[in-house]
Design a protein around this motif. Sequence first.
Motif, mmCIF file in Angstrom:
data_model
loop_
_atom_site.group_PDB
_atom_site.id
_atom_site.type_symbol
_atom_site.label_atom_id
_atom_site.label_comp_id
_atom_site.label_asym_id
_atom_site.label_seq_id
_atom_site.Cartn_x
_atom_site.Cartn_y
_atom_site.Cartn_z
ATOM 1 N N THR A 1 0.853 -1.197 0.000
ATOM 2 C CA THR A 1 0.000 0.000 0.000
ATOM 3 C C THR A 1 0.881 1.237 0.000
ATOM 4 O OG1 THR A 1 -0.123 -0.013 2.419
ATOM 5 C CG2 THR A 1 -1.879 -1.166 1.223
ATOM 6 N N THR A 2 0.408 2.276 -0.667
ATOM 7 C CA THR A 2 1.086 3.581 -0.772
ATOM 8 C C THR A 2 2.522 3.445 -1.269
ATOM 9 O OG1 THR A 2 1.849 3.603 1.547
ATOM 10 C CG2 THR A 2 -0.343 4.505 1.098
ATOM 11 N N ASN A 3 2.771 2.421 -2.070
ATOM 12 C CA ASN A 3 4.084 2.223 -2.695
ATOM 13 C C ASN A 3 5.223 2.162 -1.685
ATOM 14 O OD1 ASN A 3 2.657 2.356 -5.055
ATOM 15 N ND2 ASN A 3 3.384 4.395 -5.637
ATOM 16 N N GLN A 4 4.935 1.683 -0.484
ATOM 17 C CA GLN A 4 5.950 1.613 0.557
ATOM 18 C C GLN A 4 5.913 0.253 1.239
ATOM 19 O OE1 GLN A 4 5.202 4.870 3.222
ATOM 20 N NE2 GLN A 4 6.181 6.402 1.874
ATOM 21 N N PHE A 5 7.061 -0.120 1.819
ATOM 22 C CA PHE A 5 7.120 -1.365 2.567
ATOM 23 C C PHE A 5 6.300 -1.245 3.855
ATOM 24 C CE2 PHE A 5 11.243 -1.704 0.273
ATOM 25 C CZ PHE A 5 11.033 -2.938 -0.342
ATOM 26 N N ALA A 6 5.654 -2.332 4.222
ATOM 27 C CA ALA A 6 4.985 -2.413 5.514
ATOM 28 C C ALA A 6 6.025 -2.732 6.594
ATOM 29 C CB ALA A 6 3.906 -3.494 5.483
ATOM 30 N N THR A 7 5.578 -2.805 7.830
ATOM 31 C CA THR A 7 6.470 -3.148 8.940
ATOM 32 C C THR A 7 7.233 -4.429 8.621
ATOM 33 O OG1 THR A 7 4.933 -2.143 10.492
ATOM 34 C CG2 THR A 7 6.574 -3.647 11.405
ATOM 35 N N ALA A 8 8.525 -4.414 8.891
ATOM 36 C CA ALA A 8 9.388 -5.528 8.488
ATOM 37 C C ALA A 8 9.491 -6.589 9.576
ATOM 38 C CB ALA A 8 10.778 -5.015 8.136
ATOM 39 N N GLU A 9 9.537 -7.842 9.139
ATOM 40 C CA GLU A 9 9.930 -8.960 9.993
ATOM 41 C C GLU A 9 11.374 -9.288 9.648
ATOM 42 O OE1 GLU A 9 7.261 -12.234 9.609
ATOM 43 O OE2 GLU A 9 5.632 -11.230 10.683
ATOM 44 N N GLU A 10 12.263 -9.196 10.626
ATOM 45 C CA GLU A 10 13.689 -9.371 10.380
ATOM 46 C C GLU A 10 14.075 -10.841 10.379
ATOM 47 O OE1 GLU A 10 16.445 -6.771 12.374
ATOM 48 O OE2 GLU A 10 14.796 -5.479 13.036
ATOM 49 N N CYS A 11 15.089 -11.148 9.576
ATOM 50 C CA CYS A 11 15.585 -12.517 9.525
ATOM 51 C C CYS A 11 16.343 -12.852 10.804
ATOM 52 C CB CYS A 11 16.490 -12.700 8.303
ATOM 53 S SG CYS A 11 18.004 -11.731 8.342
ATOM 54 N N GLN A 12 16.548 -14.127 11.042
ATOM 55 C CA GLN A 12 17.197 -14.573 12.270
ATOM 56 C C GLN A 12 18.632 -14.049 12.372
ATOM 57 O OE1 GLN A 12 15.529 -16.362 14.702
ATOM 58 N NE2 GLN A 12 17.331 -15.810 15.906
ATOM 59 N N MET A 13 19.328 -13.946 11.217
ATOM 60 C CA MET A 13 20.709 -13.471 11.247
ATOM 61 C C MET A 13 20.789 -12.027 11.730
ATOM 62 S SD MET A 13 22.528 -15.153 7.890
ATOM 63 C CE MET A 13 21.170 -14.763 6.789
ATOM 64 N N ASP A 14 19.829 -11.194 11.307
ATOM 65 C CA ASP A 14 19.820 -9.808 11.787
ATOM 66 C C ASP A 14 19.535 -9.764 13.280
ATOM 67 O OD1 ASP A 14 20.369 -8.941 9.284
ATOM 68 O OD2 ASP A 14 18.492 -7.877 8.940
ATOM 69 N N GLN A 15 18.607 -10.612 13.722
ATOM 70 C CA GLN A 15 18.292 -10.651 15.152
ATOM 71 C C GLN A 15 19.497 -11.109 15.964
ATOM 72 O OE1 GLN A 15 14.658 -12.877 15.896
ATOM 73 N NE2 GLN A 15 13.712 -12.101 14.022
ATOM 74 N N ASP A 16 20.227 -12.105 15.433
ATOM 75 C CA ASP A 16 21.422 -12.575 16.127
ATOM 76 C C ASP A 16 22.484 -11.487 16.182
ATOM 77 O OD1 ASP A 16 20.162 -14.971 16.431
ATOM 78 O OD2 ASP A 16 21.210 -15.971 14.783
ATOM 79 N N GLN A 17 22.622 -10.743 15.088
ATOM 80 C CA GLN A 17 23.610 -9.667 15.066
ATOM 81 C C GLN A 17 23.244 -8.544 16.032
ATOM 82 O OE1 GLN A 17 24.258 -8.384 11.040
ATOM 83 N NE2 GLN A 17 25.279 -10.282 10.435
ATOM 84 N N MET A 18 21.962 -8.336 16.244
ATOM 85 C CA MET A 18 21.533 -7.336 17.226
ATOM 86 C C MET A 18 21.831 -7.807 18.645
ATOM 87 S SD MET A 18 20.373 -4.550 15.932
ATOM 88 C CE MET A 18 19.393 -3.900 17.295
ATOM 89 N N LEU A 19 21.765 -9.122 18.871
ATOM 90 C CA LEU A 19 22.016 -9.656 20.210
ATOM 91 C C LEU A 19 23.480 -9.537 20.618
ATOM 92 C CD1 LEU A 19 19.829 -12.898 20.269
ATOM 93 C CD2 LEU A 19 19.482 -10.828 21.616
ATOM 94 N N ILE A 20 24.368 -9.610 19.634
ATOM 95 C CA ILE A 20 25.800 -9.593 19.960
ATOM 96 C C ILE A 20 26.209 -8.320 20.686
ATOM 97 C CG2 ILE A 20 28.120 -9.548 18.950
ATOM 98 C CD1 ILE A 20 27.092 -11.520 16.841
ATOM 99 N N PRO A 21 25.882 -7.101 20.165
ATOM 100 C CA PRO A 21 26.271 -5.899 20.924
ATOM 101 C C PRO A 21 25.572 -5.793 22.273
ATOM 102 C CG PRO A 21 24.927 -5.317 19.032
ATOM 103 C CD PRO A 21 25.285 -6.744 18.862
ATOM 104 N N ILE A 22 24.341 -6.317 22.376
ATOM 105 C CA ILE A 22 23.642 -6.287 23.666
ATOM 106 C C ILE A 22 24.368 -7.162 24.673
ATOM 107 C CG2 ILE A 22 21.502 -6.927 24.836
ATOM 108 C CD1 ILE A 22 20.006 -6.169 22.280
ATOM 109 N N ILE A 23 24.761 -8.363 24.223
ATOM 110 C CA ILE A 23 25.467 -9.279 25.118
ATOM 111 C C ILE A 23 26.818 -8.698 25.510
ATOM 112 C CG2 ILE A 23 26.554 -11.545 25.240
ATOM 113 C CD1 ILE A 23 24.302 -12.578 23.406
#
Length: 421
Positions: free
Chosen positions: A369-391
């Motif tokens: 809709t409106t020629n734009q992406f909807a809310t994204a579901e991230e892949c597991q690799m991106d989620q894992d990469q986000m966890l690394i700096p948190i850890i």
Amino acid sequence: MKLSHTMAVLIIAWLAVLGCVQAVTLEVNEGNSTCIKAELSASFSITYNTSSATRTVQFSLPDSTMVDADTSSCGTNGSSPSLVAVFGSGHALGLSFSTNGSLYSVDNLTLQYNLSDTSIFPEANSSAVVTVVSASVGIWAPINTTYRCVSPSTFAVGGATATFSDIRLEAYMPGNDLSPTESVCMADQASTTAPPTTASAATTTAPAPPPPAPTPPGIPERGTYSVNNSNGTVCLLAQMGLQLNVSYFSVSQNKTVQELVNLTPNLTSSSGSCEASSASLVLTQERSTTLSFTFTLNSTSNKYHLSGITLLANWSDATAPFSASNTSLDYLRSTLGRSYMCNAQQTLTVVPTFSLNTFRLQVQPFEVTTNQFATAEECQMDQDQMLIPIIVGAALAGLVLIVLIAYLIGRKRSHAGYQTI
């Protein structure tokens, strides 16, 4: 004059032995409309057994070849379009086609030969009718375009070979004649662009140095691609960098090589289609490389995924057009009404000779809709990469806290050793 006569006799004798390769015209009709038309010359080489030895025969497609109307089809009732030509005593040549909406291709090449035909197979120790099939022969072109290849192209079909030359062919025809717009095969392009050769006075030449190993292309540029539905609105959106990882036989290196090829966005056009439960994205780079994606929606679970990838490529260094396809994949899974996103590099294996590397990918094949992406579901690799700096951050914070507590305890103990006067 005697020399010319002698040459003519030799040519006639040679044609009599090998068989003259003649051009035939074949059409598949439905009512008053033509859906498949082929003009081609073809020759075959077949090895068969006699009672005492093995023989190889060569013969051509005769000008008496006819289309078998009973087995040929325009693809109605869910069947694939096919052209079946019959000739001689029980021999047949078949071509079956498919399309992704933007391209059509020969899916299967079928050859049937009758060993009881003693005019072609003398002293054969069998009278069987043999059928051999070859898939993905690399004959393809855009819809509403004629495939043309004057240069000979040889295909292995079971234990036989089929050589086509001077071919003009079109399937899914909108009219009754071949389109004037032609898609020329790579062999013809190479023959018309080859540099001229000049005579040299030297009697010996040094061997050419081996070609240098190809330089890795690096990370591909991210491209933005879209597909519009019938009313002109965007129904599929994609942003991604794409890198082909292919294995093929290299002409320059005379061996099978594995190479990385980046798709260049400003040289790539997009097309495709959107249906209720499926959507396709077709990327074409300079008419030599076509990469197709098929997405499938499960209406029960409201989940979609990438179910098919097809690559068709005509590269000058390859001995034959490269073709690979897999329609039973399960990649890029997400929920209807959301986009799928993966910034990390992903490797999507298609077949043993081809995989696709994706970079900074975001795609939404349904409910745009409106020629734009909807809310994204991230892949597991991106989620894992986000966890690394948190850890790491939590570990550092814990370490700082331990040091601080140790310091305070040490400071308290040092004060306990003194008395106030």
